[in-house]
Design an enzyme around this catalytic site. Structure first.
Site, PDB file in Angstrom:
ATOM      1  N   LYS A   1       0.855  -1.194   0.000  1.00  0.00           N
ATOM      2  CA  LYS A   1       0.000   0.000   0.000  1.00  0.00           C
ATOM      3  C   LYS A   1       0.891   1.244   0.000  1.00  0.00           C
ATOM      4  O   LYS A   1       1.763   1.408   0.857  1.00  0.00           O
ATOM      5  CB  LYS A   1      -0.881   0.028   1.251  1.00  0.00           C
ATOM      6  CG  LYS A   1      -2.290  -0.499   1.039  1.00  0.00           C
ATOM      7  CD  LYS A   1      -3.127  -0.180   2.258  1.00  0.00           C
ATOM      8  CE  LYS A   1      -4.567  -0.570   2.066  1.00  0.00           C
ATOM      9  NZ  LYS A   1      -5.385  -0.226   3.255  1.00  0.00           N
TER      10      LYS A   1
HETATM   11  O1  G3P Z   1      -8.408   0.111   3.944  1.00  0.00           O
HETATM   12  C1  G3P Z   1      -8.766   1.446   4.249  1.00  0.00           C
HETATM   13  C2  G3P Z   1      -9.660   1.468   5.433  1.00  0.00           C
HETATM   14  O2  G3P Z   1      -9.066   0.719   6.482  1.00  0.00           O
HETATM   15  C3  G3P Z   1      -9.948   2.843   5.935  1.00  0.00           C
HETATM   16  O3  G3P Z   1     -11.204   2.795   6.523  1.00  0.00           O
HETATM   17  O4  G3P Z   1     -13.121   3.687   7.820  1.00  0.00           O
HETATM   18  O5  G3P Z   1     -10.720   4.082   8.587  1.00  0.00           O
HETATM   19  O6  G3P Z   1     -11.608   5.261   6.555  1.00  0.00           O
HETATM   20  P1  G3P Z   1     -11.676   4.020   7.427  1.00  0.00           P
END
Ligand code: G3P
Length: 223
Positions: free
Chosen positions: A83
């Protein structure tokens, strides 16, 4: 369409594998930190539990350090995908890593325009964050279709990965707007199946059923 689990929890991965919802796993520094374990060991364990792609994020913001870190992390397991943040530093790093044949998942994409150079490059995945923008009173539902259109217009092999799927509505939108993959946190699946109307309906069905004499129920239940 690939359904990844968005977690670094071994317990969650084990559970959701039984539900057929782990074509791969995505982690990020926050998800790894949440587990409180040695991150390298946690990634090794996850990669041994799941045959599909395991996204693991670099923890540097300068491109030369990203490249060196990515090369080291990519050696943790054959199914590790790196990533990289959707920044100019990340793009510079991605250009080098793509040349080296390292699989890339470009993350922290909040506006479709961030994805364009990475789609041109042919990064393996571009991760559009759908839910997080709602923290700022915005919506990214339309962005899924916009990135879908960009990938198709550019005839790129890049896969659209919908991320930050925080509720069932975003899950449906991500599927129906043409994502190639979704990464769904366990908390979202819990919202899907802790649906109070479902629970009430199941309760009412069985309460009505139990009104039937036990002998008649027994025939049916032991048939
Ligand atoms: O893979 C990206 C994800 O973990 C982010 O999610 O809800 O923290 O924006 P969030």
């Amino acid at each position: 369409m690939e359904f990844f689990l968005d977690t670094a929890s071994l317990e969650d991965i084990k559970l959701y594998k039984t539900l057929g919802l782990v074509d791969g796993v995505t982690t990020n520094p926050a998800l790894l930190a949440k587990e409180g374990q040695d991150p390298l060991e946690q990634v090794r364990k996850i990669a041994s539990m799941v045959s599909g792609p395991i996204s693991v994020e670099v923890t540097y913001t300068e491109s030369d350090k990203m490249v060196k870190h990515a090369i080291r992390i990519s050696k943790l397991a054959d199914n590790v995908v790196i990533k990289i943040p959707a920044s100019t530093a990340g793009l510079a790093a991605a250009c080098v890593l793509k040349e080296k044949g390292i699989k890339l998942n470009v993350t922290l994409i909040f506006h479709p325009s961030q994805a364009i150079p990475f789609i041109k490059l042919g990064a393996d995945y571009v991760s559009l964050f759908v839910g997080r923008v709602e923290d700022f009173g915005l919506s990214n539902k339309d962005a899924i279709g916009q990135i879908r259109e960009s990938i198709d217009m550019m005839q790129s092999p890049t896969k659209l990965l919908a991320a930050s799927i925080r509720n069932p509505e975003y899950l449906l939108e991500a599927v129906n707007a043409g994502s190639d993959a979704l990464t769904v946190p366990p908390s979202c699946w819990e919202k899907v199946y802790n649906n109070p109307i479902f629970q009430l309906g199941e309760k009412e069905f069985l309460e009505s059923w139990n009104q039937l004499p036990a002998a008649l129920r027994k025939n049916y239940e032991t048939y």
